[in-house]
Design an enzyme around this catalytic site. Sequence first.
Site: not given
Length: 254
Positions: A90-91, A138-139, A240
């Site tokens: 998860h993020g 996720c961000r 990135e």
Amino acid sequence: SSQIYPIHLPREERTRRALLICNIEFEHLRRRDGAEVDVEGMTKLLEGLGYVVDIHCNLTSQGMAAVMKDFANCKEHLTSDSTFLVFMSHGVRAGLCGTQSKDGTTDILSLDTIYEEFNNKHCRVLLGKPKVVIIQSCRGGRAGSVMVGDSAGPAVPAPTIPAGLEDDAICEVHLESDFATLHSSTPDTVSWRSPVTGSLFIQHLIEQFRNHAWNSDLQELFRKVQYSFGNFPRQLPAQERSTMLRKFYLFPGH
């Protein structure tokens, strides 16, 4: 060619190592069903590319940092030409959730930690060698891609070298070079995962690497992964913080 990262040793003498960290079970957050499929698929892919994969699951942010430090000191990097660093969890925008995370501020591994641990100051054995970072998380909570603004902070002046001085047996290098990073989504957006077949990003990445790693350089492979999401506008992988100075060909089988 000077524009391509060199692979000096034949396959049987190389000691390529890859690190894979995957958090599936959490104390306060939902279980990441299907992540086991991602681990199995990425492990097979990396092993096929000649990497011995160190797998670690269900770690706190401190545990992840400790594992990275140990991996950065791995002696096998001396006779390797590159490494893969794969993170699945998860993020949030700030980083990756550890197993004790409750929200976007507790038990979070900052992404800066990855680059600090493996930069040219702290990981000399990988100096000048590609460090491929793959992040499945996720961000944020938004659907689709977003535009992010440039930093409004002041520019940092370049260091100056006094006239008439020469360095003595010290080679000045970029602090953070030779990284290639592919996130599963753009900033602030979610990444999608099937409880049965695993993460869409990992599925697409494995497919593109298997089909094209024999003749495409790494960043072209990344572009192919991004292009493969053309018919799925809810998610777009993002390159990135990439600081590759040359092209990196994996040359599987050579």
